[in-house]
Design an enzyme around this catalytic site. Structure first.
Site, PDB file in Angstrom:
ATOM      1  CE1 TYR A 178      -6.620  -5.243  -2.224  1.00 34.43           C
ATOM      2  CE2 TYR A 178      -5.992  -2.969  -2.672  1.00 34.43           C
ATOM      3  CZ  TYR A 178      -6.374  -3.952  -1.780  1.00 34.43           C
ATOM      4  OH  TYR A 178      -6.502  -3.665  -0.450  1.00 34.43           O
TER       5      TYR A 178
ATOM      6  CG  HIS B 123      -7.689  -1.835   7.666  1.00 33.78           C
ATOM      7  ND1 HIS B 123      -6.499  -1.148   7.698  1.00 33.78           N
ATOM      8  CD2 HIS B 123      -7.522  -2.824   6.756  1.00 33.78           C
ATOM      9  CE1 HIS B 123      -5.657  -1.703   6.830  1.00 33.78           C
ATOM     10  NE2 HIS B 123      -6.249  -2.729   6.247  1.00 33.78           N
TER      11      HIS B 123
ATOM     12  CG  ASP C  30      -3.926  -6.283   1.769  1.00 38.49           C
ATOM     13  OD1 ASP C  30      -4.415  -5.796   0.745  1.00 38.49           O
ATOM     14  OD2 ASP C  30      -3.806  -5.660   2.835  1.00 38.49           O
ATOM     15  CG  HIS C  31      -1.278  -4.049  -0.134  1.00 37.18           C
ATOM     16  ND1 HIS C  31      -0.918  -3.111   0.781  1.00 37.18           N
ATOM     17  CD2 HIS C  31      -2.541  -3.754  -0.496  1.00 37.18           C
ATOM     18  CE1 HIS C  31      -1.928  -2.278   0.973  1.00 37.18           C
ATOM     19  NE2 HIS C  31      -2.929  -2.657   0.207  1.00 37.18           N
TER      20      HIS C  31
ATOM     21  CB  CYS D 261      -4.390  -5.213   8.196  1.00 38.26           C
ATOM     22  SG  CYS D 261      -3.352  -4.908   6.737  1.00 38.26           S
TER      23      CYS D 261
ATOM     24  CG  HIS E  69      -6.528  -7.277   5.301  1.00 39.97           C
ATOM     25  ND1 HIS E  69      -6.602  -5.917   5.125  1.00 39.97           N
ATOM     26  CD2 HIS E  69      -7.773  -7.754   5.052  1.00 39.97           C
ATOM     27  CE1 HIS E  69      -7.842  -5.578   4.794  1.00 39.97           C
ATOM     28  NE2 HIS E  69      -8.570  -6.675   4.758  1.00 39.97           N
TER      29      HIS E  69
HETATM   30  C1  DNO Z   1      -5.811  -0.796   1.333  1.00 36.15           C
HETATM   31  C2  DNO Z   1      -6.799  -1.315   2.272  1.00 36.15           C
HETATM   32  C3  DNO Z   1      -7.544  -0.249   3.033  1.00 36.15           C
HETATM   33  C4  DNO Z   1      -8.747  -0.851   3.739  1.00 36.15           C
HETATM   34  C5  DNO Z   1      -9.557   0.156   4.493  1.00 36.15           C
HETATM   35  C6  DNO Z   1     -10.629  -0.496   5.313  1.00 36.15           C
HETATM   36  O1  DNO Z   1      -5.338  -1.495   0.507  1.00 36.15           O
HETATM   37  O2  DNO Z   1      -6.229  -2.234   3.137  1.00 36.15           O
HETATM   38  O3  DNO Z   1      -7.946   0.727   2.147  1.00 36.15           O
HETATM   39  O4  DNO Z   1      -9.591  -1.431   2.810  1.00 36.15           O
HETATM   40  O5  DNO Z   1      -8.772   0.922   5.321  1.00 36.15           O
HETATM   41  O6  DNO Z   1     -11.566   0.441   5.670  1.00 36.15           O
END
Ligand code: DNO
Length: 387
Positions: free
Chosen positions: A364, A241, A347-348, A279, A306
């Protein structure tokens, strides 16, 4: 792309039944109850896998199989910890769970200063305020030499806009946001049970004295070289990531921040199982990254996507943008063309329509992510109709 969803296990208030109803195809999860550094047994892995499959879903991605701090800074017990990591990987391989997300960020996984930044429409978002972050670094952590890591304008905002609003409660909230609430649920270093998170955090920062970018990159290559034989045996795709935000913070080196860094770790360990979690959100939090261009360049080395994207303000603050942002449309198009089987999760997303009362992990939400998944699904359908 395969539509997946980050689910935090049987205790998650969002159930697999709910996810089935909204078009989720695959699950992204971790064995959150196993402490960082311990082996994931085949039995525990299969228990989770069966639970997911009993709901008509599949376990698409592990996020994360955490890499212990000592492996990152190169502590005395790193080989022992890497052996345990290999055992967990082999067990995942035996169970058929073969896409593994991890990160190589020292001490702090991801960072935000505000977890409920109000939007004009009544929803709220995650937010990173550089001047508040500087306040945390300089006045709360009191890190040696911290001031020199910030530009004049950030320091001015910190003194004139942030400091006057600070009191014990506001400082506690900042500490909570930066090192507690964003870390605990990702099996990070600090949890809600820690009585003195700031002191604990300072101790962790101390572990990285003398570790620069080059050393951290070498340590990552050492780790990857050690685990690749297991990945080859079981056809496991590792996907790192990117650093969030993609820049050095709190005097710590960060090594997955830009085009060059990505190229470097791919070149350091040339194996198809050594890949990237694309991501888009993390990469876009640095104004130096052209994220749609990076997607085109690295689509084929990406094992997991992501979907989210940030707007960076001129002062370096950043905030998540809508999932319909044209840059994200472009990125979705790229992956649909170049790597159509890759698992993708939204994501987010914002807190909305009652999410704020549910105590979800930061970033989340249910309604916010459901809307985001609808948006990304719409983009995917539009791309499919054009090809
Ligand atoms: C946060 C996530 C990170 C991700 C880690 C992967 O929302 O994108 O915590 O899960 O960095 O190891």
């Amino acid at each position: 792309m395969q539509k997946t969803w980050r689910w935090f296990g049987p205790k998650d208030p969002i159930t697999l039944e709910m996810l089935k109803q909204i078009g989720v195809e695959g699950i992204v999860t971790s064995l959150h109850h196993i402490p960082n550094g311990e082996v994931w047994s085949l039995e525990e892995i299969n228990k989770m896998k069966d639970f997911i499959e009993d709901h008509g879903l599949v376990w698409s991605v592990v996020e994360s199989l955490p890499v212990s701090e000592s492996v990152k800074y190169g502590g005395e017990d790193r080989d022992e910890l890497i052996e345990k990591y290999k055992e967990s990987l082999a067990n995942l391989g035996k169970a058929g769970v073969k896409t593994i997300c991890y990160n190589f960020m020292p001490v702090l996984d991801w960072a935000r200063t505000d977890l409920e930044y109000p939007n004009p429409d009544g929803t709220s978002n995650l937010y990173f305020n550089r001047a508040e972050f500087a306040y945390f670094d300089i006045n709360i952590l009191k890190r040696d030499g911290a001031e020199k890591d910030y530009d004049e304008e950030t320091l001015r905002r910190m003194r004139e806009e942030v400091a006057p609003k600070m009191n014990v409660k506001a400082e506690k909230r900042l500490v909570d946001n930066i090192i507690v609430k964003t870390q605990g649920f990702v099996n990070g270093n600090i949890s809600e049970n820690d009585l003195n998170p700031v002191e604990k955090f300072k101790g962790l920062l101390g572990l990285y004295k003398g570790i620069d970018k080059k050393q951290l990159k070498d340590n990552m290559a050492y780790f990857l070289n050690a685990i690749m034989p297991v990945c080859d045996e079981y056809d496991i795709n590792m996907c790192v990531h990117p650093d969030d935000p993609p820049m050095a913070i709190l005097g710590l080196p960060r090594i997955v921040t830009c085009d060059q860094d990505i190229q470097d770790f791919l070149d350091a360990v040339p194996n198809k199982h050594n890949g990237l979690t694309f991501c888009a959100g993390s990469l876009s939090a640095g104004a130096h990254n052209d994220v749609p261009a990076l997607a085109k360049k690295y689509a084929k080395r990406t094992h997991f996507v992501h979907a989210r994207i940030c707007n960076v303000m001129p002062d370096g603050d950043f905030k998540e943008s809508t999932h319909l942002d044209p840059r994200l449309v472009d990125i979705v198009k790229t992956f649909e063309k170049e790597n159509p089987e890759v698992p993708m999760r939204v994501d987010h997303a914002p807190l909305m329509l009652g999410d704020e009362k549910m105590g979800y992990n930061a970033g989340y939400s249910f309604h916010g992510r459901m809307l985001a998944l609808g948006m990304v699904s719409g983009i995917m359908a539009a791309v499919a109709s054009q090809s």
